[in-house]
Design a protein around this motif. Structure first.
Motif, PDB file in Angstrom:
ATOM      1  N   GLN A 178     -34.121  -5.279 -37.959  1.00 45.31           N
ATOM      2  CA  GLN A 178     -32.836  -5.566 -38.592  1.00 45.31           C
ATOM      3  C   GLN A 178     -32.544  -4.617 -39.748  1.00 45.31           C
ATOM      4  OE1 GLN A 178     -30.507  -7.787 -37.531  1.00 45.31           O
ATOM      5  NE2 GLN A 178     -29.205  -6.840 -39.086  1.00 45.31           N
ATOM      6  N   SER A 179     -33.571  -4.268 -40.498  1.00 49.27           N
ATOM      7  CA  SER A 179     -33.364  -3.385 -41.651  1.00 49.27           C
ATOM      8  C   SER A 179     -32.892  -1.998 -41.214  1.00 49.27           C
ATOM      9  CB  SER A 179     -34.655  -3.264 -42.460  1.00 49.27           C
ATOM     10  OG  SER A 179     -35.717  -2.793 -41.654  1.00 49.27           O
ATOM     11  N   SER A 189     -29.205  -2.331 -39.882  1.00 48.14           N
ATOM     12  CA  SER A 189     -28.265  -2.447 -40.999  1.00 48.14           C
ATOM     13  C   SER A 189     -28.016  -1.091 -41.653  1.00 48.14           C
ATOM     14  CB  SER A 189     -28.797  -3.435 -42.037  1.00 48.14           C
ATOM     15  OG  SER A 189     -28.921  -4.729 -41.496  1.00 48.14           O
ATOM     16  N   GLN A 209     -23.545   0.783 -52.245  1.00 47.24           N
ATOM     17  CA  GLN A 209     -23.877   0.219 -50.931  1.00 47.24           C
ATOM     18  C   GLN A 209     -24.960   1.043 -50.241  1.00 47.24           C
ATOM     19  OE1 GLN A 209     -19.806   0.167 -49.330  1.00 47.24           O
ATOM     20  NE2 GLN A 209     -19.968  -2.041 -49.146  1.00 47.24           N
ATOM     21  N   GLU A 224     -28.223   0.176 -51.815  1.00 43.86           N
ATOM     22  CA  GLU A 224     -28.651  -1.170 -51.417  1.00 43.86           C
ATOM     23  C   GLU A 224     -29.242  -1.156 -50.011  1.00 43.86           C
ATOM     24  OE1 GLU A 224     -28.908  -3.890 -53.001  1.00 43.86           O
ATOM     25  OE2 GLU A 224     -27.492  -3.915 -54.681  1.00 43.86           O
ATOM     26  N   LEU A 225     -28.635  -0.384 -49.125  1.00 49.08           N
ATOM     27  CA  LEU A 225     -29.140  -0.317 -47.748  1.00 49.08           C
ATOM     28  C   LEU A 225     -30.458   0.444 -47.683  1.00 49.08           C
ATOM     29  CD1 LEU A 225     -27.928  -1.547 -45.156  1.00 49.08           C
ATOM     30  CD2 LEU A 225     -26.370  -1.538 -47.107  1.00 49.08           C
ATOM     31  N   THR A 276     -32.900  -2.128 -48.556  1.00 51.95           N
ATOM     32  CA  THR A 276     -33.100  -3.001 -47.396  1.00 51.95           C
ATOM     33  C   THR A 276     -34.049  -2.350 -46.397  1.00 51.95           C
ATOM     34  OG1 THR A 276     -30.900  -4.000 -47.623  1.00 51.95           O
ATOM     35  CG2 THR A 276     -31.928  -4.125 -45.454  1.00 51.95           C
ATOM     36  N   ASN A 310     -37.543  -2.387 -47.927  1.00 52.57           N
ATOM     37  CA  ASN A 310     -38.055  -3.764 -47.927  1.00 52.57           C
ATOM     38  C   ASN A 310     -38.499  -4.185 -46.530  1.00 52.57           C
ATOM     39  OD1 ASN A 310     -37.564  -4.058 -50.671  1.00 52.57           O
ATOM     40  ND2 ASN A 310     -35.575  -5.057 -50.387  1.00 52.57           N
ATOM     41  N   GLY A 311     -37.771  -3.739 -45.520  1.00 54.99           N
ATOM     42  CA  GLY A 311     -38.130  -4.068 -44.148  1.00 54.99           C
ATOM     43  C   GLY A 311     -39.466  -3.471 -43.741  1.00 54.99           C
TER      44      GLY A 311
END
Length: 261
Positions: A137-138, A141, A236, A239-240, A243, A246-247
């Motif tokens: 998902q990361s 996204s 943004q 932030e991605l 993400t 983090n994934g």
């Protein structure tokens, strides 16, 4: 106005530069997991760059001069380096191809990215190609954001994602990553991996980063709405990136925790 953008995105950039992911890459399996995620960011970087080339340089026929010659020079200079740089053997390769070679040398799997590229080469839209390989998902996204910016057809927004999410961030981010990797894997065969990151650090820190910031200034001028949209897009993009990191970290930590029977 550029100074205000840099102030607003500074905390997020620092969070990425000091991300705990880097120190958690301690085993070959961790490094493989990182590379198998990160390679998709290496790939979609080229789509951002090519979107800028299409919007800001003459790529249609019959040819006519387009836009600011300084911006044309910047874009074409970056394309030249990214698409046809010299690898460790003195052969011309894109940075994406260098990364694939580095993955193979390190023992990471290229199966998913190879299938992804094959499907796109056969005419599938990127999102269908992504669905067929069941991306984390990361990663999905991250790609969705990149292509939403490209699909906006707004050069200043594309330039914001490219500049603040990549060129202006990469030198510090990759330096932190490489330092940690070198401590954890002093004897591993990661020459190609190091070469890829070092080339990006050199090019982005010395040349591409400063030129990309100049491009932002040229595209936005004194238009406050464009500067606001650049700031929003930059935030943004960062932030991605968080993400995505983090994934990868979550998968590494899950692998570190033994399953209870």
């Amino acid at each position: 106005m550029l100074h205000q953008v840099l102030q607003k995105i500074g905390p997020l950039q620092e969070e990425i530069v000091s991300h705990p992911l880097y120190t958690h890459i301690q085993r070959p399996a961790d490094l493989h997991r990182f590379m198998e995620h990160h390679v998709f960011a290496v790939w979609d970087f080229m789509s951002l760059l090519k979107a800028l080339q299409i919007k800001l340089t003459g790529t249609s026929l019959p040819w006519v001069p387009v836009g600011d010659p300084e911006i044309r020079y910047l874009i074409n200079e970056i394309v030249l380096a990214e698409e046809t740089d010299l690898d460790l053997d003195g052969k011309r390769r894109s940075h994406f191809e260098m990364y694939l070679n580095a993955m193979s040398d390190a023992g990471a799997s290229t199966k998913e990215i190879d299938e992804f590229i094959h499907n796109i080469s056969q005419g599938k839209p990127w999102y269908q190609a992504a669905t067929s390989i069941d991306l984390p998902q990361s990663v999905s996204s991250f790609l969705r954001f990149t292509f939403s910016v490209i699909d906006s057809n707004e050069p200043h927004k594309i330039a914001a994602a490219f500049t603040f999410g990549r060129e202006d961030l990469i030198p510090q981010m990759f330096t932190s990553l490489i330092r940690s990797i070198q401590r954890q894997f002093p004897e591993e065969n990661l020459t190609g991996f190091h070469h890829y990151f070092q080339r990006h650090i050199e090019l982005d820190d010395d040349t591409h980063g400063p030129l990309a910031l100049k491009m932002i200034q040229e595209l936005c001028g004194n238009d406050p709405q464009k500067w606001e949209e650049v700031t929003e897009t930059a935030l943004q993009a960062l932030e991605l990136r968080l993400t995505l990191w983090n994934g990868v970290l979550e998968e590494i930590q899950q692998a570190e925790t033994p399953e209870l029977i």
